[in-house]
Design a protein around this motif. Sequence first.
Motif, short mmCIF file in Angstrom:
data_model
loop_
_atom_site.label_atom_id
_atom_site.label_comp_id
_atom_site.label_asym_id
_atom_site.label_seq_id
_atom_site.Cartn_x
_atom_site.Cartn_y
_atom_site.Cartn_z
N MET A 1 0.78 -1.05 0.08
CA MET A 1 -0.01 0.20 0.00
C MET A 1 0.94 1.21 0.28
N LEU A 2 0.51 2.26 -0.73
CA LEU A 2 1.22 3.33 -0.74
C LEU A 2 0.93 4.53 0.19
N ASN A 3 2.08 4.95 0.91
CA ASN A 3 1.58 6.02 1.86
C ASN A 3 1.22 7.35 1.31
N LEU A 4 1.13 8.38 1.93
CA LEU A 4 0.80 9.60 1.31
C LEU A 4 1.69 10.39 0.45
N TYR A 5 3.05 10.00 0.89
CA TYR A 5 4.02 11.02 0.21
C TYR A 5 4.15 10.15 -1.19
N LYS A 6 4.23 8.58 -1.24
CA LYS A 6 4.40 7.94 -2.48
C LYS A 6 3.08 8.18 -3.41
N THR A 7 1.94 8.49 -2.87
CA THR A 7 0.86 8.75 -3.60
C THR A 7 0.89 9.99 -4.36
N ILE A 8 1.46 10.99 -3.60
CA ILE A 8 1.74 12.36 -4.04
C ILE A 8 2.92 12.26 -5.26
N GLU A 9 3.77 11.38 -5.17
CA GLU A 9 4.99 11.26 -6.02
C GLU A 9 4.25 10.59 -7.36
N VAL A 10 3.51 9.81 -7.01
CA VAL A 10 2.81 8.86 -8.28
C VAL A 10 2.04 10.08 -9.00
N VAL A 11 1.08 10.88 -8.29
CA VAL A 11 0.28 11.79 -9.02
C VAL A 11 1.16 12.82 -9.82
N ILE A 12 2.28 13.27 -9.21
CA ILE A 12 2.98 14.31 -9.84
C ILE A 12 3.56 13.88 -10.76
N SER A 13 3.91 12.66 -10.79
CA SER A 13 4.57 11.85 -12.00
C SER A 13 3.78 11.75 -13.17
N LEU A 14 2.64 11.22 -12.84
CA LEU A 14 1.43 11.15 -13.82
C LEU A 14 1.06 12.46 -14.68
N GLN A 15 0.90 13.55 -13.72
CA GLN A 15 0.84 14.81 -14.18
C GLN A 15 1.94 15.36 -15.23
N ILE A 16 3.04 15.01 -14.86
CA ILE A 16 4.29 15.44 -15.81
C ILE A 16 4.27 14.50 -17.06
N LEU A 17 3.77 13.19 -16.88
CA LEU A 17 3.75 12.40 -18.20
C LEU A 17 2.79 12.61 -19.21
N ILE A 18 1.67 13.22 -18.48
CA ILE A 18 0.45 13.84 -19.47
C ILE A 18 0.99 15.15 -20.12
N ILE A 19 1.45 16.06 -19.31
CA ILE A 19 1.68 17.31 -19.92
C ILE A 19 2.84 17.05 -20.81
N SER A 20 3.89 16.40 -20.36
CA SER A 20 5.04 16.25 -21.39
C SER A 20 4.63 15.75 -22.84
N THR A 21 3.68 14.84 -22.60
CA THR A 21 3.13 14.16 -23.89
C THR A 21 2.63 15.21 -24.90
N MET A 22 2.03 16.35 -24.36
CA MET A 22 1.43 17.24 -25.24
C MET A 22 2.22 18.56 -25.62
N ILE A 23 3.68 18.48 -25.15
CA ILE A 23 4.47 19.50 -25.50
C ILE A 23 5.48 19.12 -26.61
N PRO A 24 5.59 20.03 -27.92
CA PRO A 24 6.37 19.37 -28.88
C PRO A 24 7.86 19.94 -28.58
N VAL A 25 8.71 19.65 -29.24
CA VAL A 25 10.19 19.96 -29.07
C VAL A 25 10.48 21.02 -30.02
N PHE A 26 10.81 21.91 -29.87
CA PHE A 26 11.45 22.98 -31.09
C PHE A 26 12.78 23.41 -30.58
N ILE A 27 13.61 23.88 -31.69
CA ILE A 27 14.90 24.33 -31.46
C ILE A 27 14.79 25.52 -32.34
N THR A 28 15.10 26.88 -31.65
CA THR A 28 15.12 28.14 -32.65
C THR A 28 16.69 28.46 -32.68
N ILE A 29 16.98 28.98 -33.92
CA ILE A 29 18.26 29.16 -34.33
C ILE A 29 18.33 30.74 -35.00
N PRO A 30 19.12 31.50 -34.65
CA PRO A 30 19.07 32.80 -34.73
C PRO A 30 19.64 32.94 -36.24
#
Length: 191
Positions: A1-30
């Motif tokens: 069973m997960l404790n509260l801190y581990k549950t928060i880490e899982v939720v944060i990781s899940l949020q990062i996974l979902i958000i990072s999937t939506m962000i494309p990679v760009f490189i700007t060159i002057p």
Amino acid sequence: MLNLYKTIEVVISLQILIISTMIPVFITIPITNKALEIIDIPITWQIPSVILITLIFSGKIVFKAFSIYLLLGIFFIPIFHHGGSLGYILTPNFGYLLGIYPLIKIIDDLNKDNKIITLYKFIKYGIIGITFMHIVGITYSSIQMIYFKQYDYLLYSISNYSFGKYGYHLLMLTPISLLLSPINNFRYQKS
């Protein structure tokens, strides 16, 4: 069973996974003193994010978060890069999502074996992890194409989904390597 801190880490990781999937990679060159050229790279920030959160948290946490991410994308909401649903299992992209599991395991091995992560070890484990991710993706695509007898599409699928993106995924180790010092400090304070 997960404790509260581990549950928060899982939720944060899940949020990062979902958000990072939506962000494309760009490189700007002057190109001149007033103009910028924006180059679109055909990947998202998901792989670097998986590596980063595996370095910060443990592999078990990221493994659980990624499993929840897969279940959400397959059965509930279209959160994958090109959609979602049960039909997504039949796309070549799904094999590369499955390949993230060995990537998490390999980066977690780097985490467990070393108190301080050096640049050399990070690059070594990163290359091995990304290579295994692509091997799983190629294997999944190959099995899928052979099963559906789409032999002419096999080379296109492998070149488009793996060989075309492998170099970009390796290139994305660079921004994370710049964060190794703060990550090492965080890991030292955490223990």
